[in-house]
Scaffold this active site. Structure first.
Site, PDB file in Angstrom:
ATOM      1  N   LEU A 111      -1.710  17.435 -27.179  1.00 17.08           N
ATOM      2  CA  LEU A 111      -0.466  18.200 -27.324  1.00 17.08           C
ATOM      3  C   LEU A 111      -0.439  18.922 -28.678  1.00 17.08           C
ATOM      4  O   LEU A 111       0.102  20.014 -28.789  1.00 17.08           O
ATOM      5  CB  LEU A 111       0.745  17.250 -27.201  1.00 17.08           C
ATOM      6  CG  LEU A 111       2.104  17.918 -27.169  1.00 17.08           C
ATOM      7  CD1 LEU A 111       2.278  18.781 -25.916  1.00 17.08           C
ATOM      8  CD2 LEU A 111       3.242  16.894 -27.241  1.00 17.08           C
ATOM      9  N   VAL A 115      -1.743  13.098 -29.645  1.00 17.81           N
ATOM     10  CA  VAL A 115      -1.451  14.129 -30.653  1.00 17.81           C
ATOM     11  C   VAL A 115      -2.616  14.289 -31.631  1.00 17.81           C
ATOM     12  O   VAL A 115      -2.452  14.818 -32.726  1.00 17.81           O
ATOM     13  CB  VAL A 115      -0.123  13.831 -31.405  1.00 17.81           C
ATOM     14  CG1 VAL A 115       1.070  13.967 -30.469  1.00 17.81           C
ATOM     15  CG2 VAL A 115      -0.141  12.442 -32.060  1.00 17.81           C
ATOM     16  N   GLN A 169     -15.789  13.081 -15.244  1.00 19.51           N
ATOM     17  CA  GLN A 169     -15.441  14.410 -14.699  1.00 19.51           C
ATOM     18  C   GLN A 169     -13.952  14.440 -14.298  1.00 19.51           C
ATOM     19  O   GLN A 169     -13.169  13.720 -14.885  1.00 19.51           O
ATOM     20  CB  GLN A 169     -16.355  14.801 -13.528  1.00 19.51           C
ATOM     21  CG  GLN A 169     -17.793  15.094 -13.946  1.00 19.51           C
ATOM     22  CD  GLN A 169     -18.680  13.868 -13.971  1.00 19.51           C
ATOM     23  OE1 GLN A 169     -18.662  13.041 -13.086  1.00 19.51           O
ATOM     24  NE2 GLN A 169     -19.477  13.733 -15.006  1.00 19.51           N
ATOM     25  N   LYS A 191     -10.977   8.952 -24.884  1.00 19.17           N
ATOM     26  CA  LYS A 191      -9.996   8.469 -25.858  1.00 19.17           C
ATOM     27  C   LYS A 191      -8.958   7.567 -25.182  1.00 19.17           C
ATOM     28  O   LYS A 191      -8.603   6.515 -25.704  1.00 19.17           O
ATOM     29  CB  LYS A 191      -9.295   9.675 -26.502  1.00 19.17           C
ATOM     30  CG  LYS A 191      -8.244   9.221 -27.483  1.00 19.17           C
ATOM     31  CD  LYS A 191      -7.262  10.283 -27.870  1.00 19.17           C
ATOM     32  CE  LYS A 191      -5.947   9.589 -28.130  1.00 19.17           C
ATOM     33  NZ  LYS A 191      -5.093  10.235 -29.083  1.00 19.17           N
ATOM     34  N   ASN A 205     -23.993  13.357 -17.116  1.00 19.81           N
ATOM     35  CA  ASN A 205     -23.329  14.665 -17.172  1.00 19.81           C
ATOM     36  C   ASN A 205     -21.995  14.502 -17.899  1.00 19.81           C
ATOM     37  O   ASN A 205     -21.441  15.450 -18.436  1.00 19.81           O
ATOM     38  CB  ASN A 205     -23.107  15.255 -15.762  1.00 19.81           C
ATOM     39  CG  ASN A 205     -22.530  14.263 -14.766  1.00 19.81           C
ATOM     40  OD1 ASN A 205     -22.443  13.065 -15.029  1.00 19.81           O
ATOM     41  ND2 ASN A 205     -22.124  14.751 -13.609  1.00 19.81           N
ATOM     42  N   ALA A 206     -21.483  13.272 -17.921  1.00 19.11           N
ATOM     43  CA  ALA A 206     -20.232  12.987 -18.625  1.00 19.11           C
ATOM     44  C   ALA A 206     -20.507  12.858 -20.110  1.00 19.11           C
ATOM     45  O   ALA A 206     -21.608  12.509 -20.519  1.00 19.11           O
ATOM     46  CB  ALA A 206     -19.647  11.679 -18.106  1.00 19.11           C
ATOM     47  N   GLY A 207     -19.516  13.158 -20.889  1.00 20.22           N
ATOM     48  CA  GLY A 207     -19.642  12.959 -22.330  1.00 20.22           C
ATOM     49  C   GLY A 207     -18.282  12.559 -22.844  1.00 20.22           C
ATOM     50  O   GLY A 207     -17.334  13.317 -22.735  1.00 20.22           O
ATOM     51  N   HIS A 208     -18.178  11.346 -23.338  1.00 21.57           N
ATOM     52  CA  HIS A 208     -16.895  10.885 -23.854  1.00 21.57           C
ATOM     53  C   HIS A 208     -16.971  10.760 -25.369  1.00 21.57           C
ATOM     54  O   HIS A 208     -17.830  10.067 -25.892  1.00 21.57           O
ATOM     55  CB  HIS A 208     -16.532   9.537 -23.231  1.00 21.57           C
ATOM     56  CG  HIS A 208     -16.125   9.648 -21.794  1.00 21.57           C
ATOM     57  ND1 HIS A 208     -15.893   8.571 -20.988  1.00 21.57           N
ATOM     58  CD2 HIS A 208     -15.884  10.736 -21.033  1.00 21.57           C
ATOM     59  CE1 HIS A 208     -15.539   8.992 -19.779  1.00 21.57           C
ATOM     60  NE2 HIS A 208     -15.536  10.302 -19.786  1.00 21.57           N
ATOM     61  N   THR A 209     -16.070  11.463 -26.024  1.00 16.30           N
ATOM     62  CA  THR A 209     -16.015  11.371 -27.477  1.00 16.30           C
ATOM     63  C   THR A 209     -14.918  10.397 -27.850  1.00 16.30           C
ATOM     64  O   THR A 209     -13.781  10.542 -27.426  1.00 16.30           O
ATOM     65  CB  THR A 209     -15.694  12.766 -28.079  1.00 16.30           C
ATOM     66  OG1 THR A 209     -16.616  13.689 -27.532  1.00 16.30           O
ATOM     67  CG2 THR A 209     -15.804  12.763 -29.587  1.00 16.30           C
ATOM     68  N   LYS A 253     -10.543  11.637 -21.398  1.00 17.47           N
ATOM     69  CA  LYS A 253     -10.522  10.303 -20.774  1.00 17.47           C
ATOM     70  C   LYS A 253     -11.126   9.250 -21.689  1.00 17.47           C
ATOM     71  O   LYS A 253     -10.692   8.112 -21.700  1.00 17.47           O
ATOM     72  CB  LYS A 253     -11.310  10.320 -19.447  1.00 17.47           C
ATOM     73  CG  LYS A 253     -10.653  11.142 -18.372  1.00 17.47           C
ATOM     74  CD  LYS A 253     -11.483  11.155 -17.111  1.00 17.47           C
ATOM     75  CE  LYS A 253     -12.819  11.830 -17.270  1.00 17.47           C
ATOM     76  NZ  LYS A 253     -12.781  13.261 -17.593  1.00 17.47           N
TER      77      LYS A 253
HETATM   78  P1  IMP Z   1     -23.426  18.531 -12.590  1.00 16.76           P
HETATM   79  O1  IMP Z   1     -22.480  17.382 -12.571  1.00 16.76           O
HETATM   80  O2  IMP Z   1     -24.354  18.525 -13.780  1.00 16.76           O
HETATM   81  O3  IMP Z   1     -24.166  18.689 -11.295  1.00 16.76           O
HETATM   82  O4  IMP Z   1     -22.572  19.881 -12.752  1.00 16.76           O
HETATM   83  C1  IMP Z   1     -21.701  20.357 -11.726  1.00 16.76           C
HETATM   84  C2  IMP Z   1     -20.427  20.944 -12.307  1.00 16.76           C
HETATM   85  O5  IMP Z   1     -19.663  19.912 -12.901  1.00 16.76           O
HETATM   86  C3  IMP Z   1     -20.654  21.980 -13.431  1.00 16.76           C
HETATM   87  O6  IMP Z   1     -19.622  22.940 -13.357  1.00 16.76           O
HETATM   88  C4  IMP Z   1     -20.503  21.166 -14.697  1.00 16.76           C
HETATM   89  O7  IMP Z   1     -20.119  21.951 -15.786  1.00 16.76           O
HETATM   90  C5  IMP Z   1     -19.392  20.218 -14.264  1.00 16.76           C
HETATM   91  N1  IMP Z   1     -19.384  18.962 -15.005  1.00 16.76           N
HETATM   92  C6  IMP Z   1     -20.206  17.904 -14.844  1.00 16.76           C
HETATM   93  N2  IMP Z   1     -19.882  16.920 -15.679  1.00 16.76           N
HETATM   94  C7  IMP Z   1     -18.820  17.333 -16.372  1.00 16.76           C
HETATM   95  C8  IMP Z   1     -18.001  16.725 -17.360  1.00 16.76           C
HETATM   96  O8  IMP Z   1     -18.173  15.570 -17.770  1.00 16.76           O
HETATM   97  N3  IMP Z   1     -16.981  17.492 -17.828  1.00 16.76           N
HETATM   98  C9  IMP Z   1     -16.730  18.735 -17.369  1.00 16.76           C
HETATM   99  N4  IMP Z   1     -17.458  19.331 -16.449  1.00 16.76           N
HETATM  100  C10 IMP Z   1     -18.497  18.634 -15.948  1.00 16.76           C
END
Ligand code: IMP
Length: 428
Positions: free
Chosen positions: A332, A414, A224, A18, A38-42, A16
């Site tokens: 892809l 791609v 997520q 990108k 918890n999100a990580g966008h590269t 997402k």
């Molecule tokens: P939490 O969001 O840290 O509470 O984790 C709950 C679940 O969501 C776990 O299975 C995490 O691996 C997953 N999760 C949370 N954030 C991401 C994300 O950005 N990408 C993929 N999985 C995520």
């Protein structure tokens, strides 16, 4: 009015960041509405790789307003680190605004997250241990501290005292943890954070609605994915917020009549981190091959991601839950060089084929994927810049996905670069 909500159509990590970065080129404003770090966008831009956890990736474009809505939970330490890192790389953060209604993550949220996981043992969720779940729990139980309270010294002093009293007890007595937090120390630290963040706080709902009324283009950036949604995901193996499109309204403060277009991002295959059933998971060398080629290791935690074939049952489910207007298919190029590809068209459960994604995890765990095989392609496609220049089999693969998901594909990725995006339909 031109508003686009971009969401993950699988279990997160769909690319997402990108796609947001690509669409942000046309947008005036980019808004995060749920989740936290918890999100990580590269994002690969300006020849460099940026890893963003909280700040919308639109920040890399300089002239876009970037908003963090009320639905997000903010760890101020992480936000400040991100701000410092961007500024030190010459990227201005002057256009960032944070909602005073967003909830704040404190160190005790992280300790509780870890203690809960430990207590669950082999039934753990596999969270990112960033304190996301406990922060949303406090929000729902009306014990949270919001940015608005963080900015008010007196209120923070009072709320933090109450919170720490309860959390220290919880950690010691319920979880048997030795971790205890010092009130004065934490208050001082959070007052410092507040002073540094004060200039960014503004009413996000007003800013978004004004921008829409002015006819500006607004992009809502989900974090997520649909299957990690608290209501619609594979509960309890989900996150504690709502990554689906409907949450954009709630998490930024606008009405559903203001949304024009919803784009679902899906990989050309599928991955998952953390625990829980995963019907098309590949446990063999092919799974390892996709993980290596696709660099499928978590941006936030570095954990290896579980990999599997594209699942059209999930794609159809995501289309329905989010009301998808388009799909954006990423990565892809990772599938190049395979003789045969498989797409899951349905699940076999107790001898019958089911076409809809089940609610019960026990049912999902017993589902066997029903596959349709399609021929692969040998060519390296990372240099392709027009959809029609893709090998015929690659185009056929995309068309099968469209047909099975019942949603047109607007973008195909791609490679990680902004220019490695093939446009089939204009989204804004
Ligand atoms: P939490 O969001 O840290 O509470 O984790 C709950 C679940 O969501 C776990 O299975 C995490 O691996 C997953 N999760 C949370 N954030 C991401 C994300 O950005 N990408 C993929 N999985 C995520």
């Amino acid at each position: 009015m031109s508003t686009v909500v971009l969401i993950g159509a699988q279990w997160g990590d769909e690319g997402k960041g990108k796609v947001t970065d690509f669409l942000a080129q046309q947008a005036d404003m980019v808004v995060r509405y749920q989740g936290g770090n918890n999100a990580g966008h590269t994002v690969v831009a300006r020849g460099r790789t940026f890893k963003l956890h909280l700040i919308p990736s639109g920040i890399l474009h300089g002239d876009k307003m970037c908003l963090i809505g009320n639905g997000v939970v903010i760890d101020p330490a992480v936000l400040l680190q991100e701000l410092d890192s961007l500024e030190s790389q010459g990227i201005s953060t002057a256009n960032l605004r944070i909602s005073p209604r967003a909830h704040v993550i404190f160190p005790y949220h992280k300790s509780i997250d870890m203690a809960e996981e430990e207590q669950k043992g082999n039934k753990r969720i596999g969270t990112t241990c960033r304190g996301i779940g406990p922060a949303y729990t406090d929000k729902a139980s009306r014990a949270g501290i919001r940015v608005a309270e963080l900015m008010d010294r007196e209120e923070l002093a009072e709320k933090l005292r109450d919170a720490l009293e309860a959390k220290n007890k919880l950690l010691a007595r319920v979880y048997g943890s030795e971790v205890q937090f010092d009130y004065r120390e934490m208050l001082e630290q959070y007052n410092e954070y507040a002073d540094r963040l004060r200039g960014y706080v503004d009413d996000v709902s007003i800013l978004v609605n004004r921008a829409i009324d002015r006819g500006q283009k607004v992009l809502f950036e989900g974090a997520q994915g649909t299957l990690l949604d608290l209501d619609h995901g594979t509960y309890p193996y989900v996150t504690s917020s709502h990554p689906v499109a409907g949450a954009a309204c709630l998490g930024a403060g606008l009405g559903p009549t203001k949304i024009n277009t919803v784009v679902g991002v899906a990989k050309a295959y599928i991955t998952r981190v953390g625990e829980g059933p995963f019907p098309t998971e590949l446990h063999d060398r092919l799974g390892d091959h996709i993980r290596e080629r696709g660099c499928e290791f978590g941006t936030t935690t570095g954990r290896p991601r579980r990999c599997g074939w594209f699942d059209a049952v999930i794609a159809r489910y995501a289309a329905r839950i989010n009301g998808l207007s388009y799909l954006a298919i990423t990565k892809l190029d990772v599938l190049s060089g395979l003789d045969t590809l498989k797409i899951c068209t349905g699940y076999r459960y107790k001898g019958e084929v089911i076409n809809e994604f089940p609610a019960g995890l026990k049912v999902l765990a017993q589902c066997e994927p029903v596959y349709r095989e399609v021929p692969g392609w040998r060519e390296d496609i990372s240099g392709v810049r027009r959809y029609n220049d893709l090998p015929q089999n690659a185009r056929d693969y995309i068309e099968r996905i469209e047909e099975m998901a019942g949603v047109p594909v607007a973008l195909v990725g791609v490679g990680p670069g902004r220019e490695q995006t093939l446009v089939l339909q204009n989204i804004f």
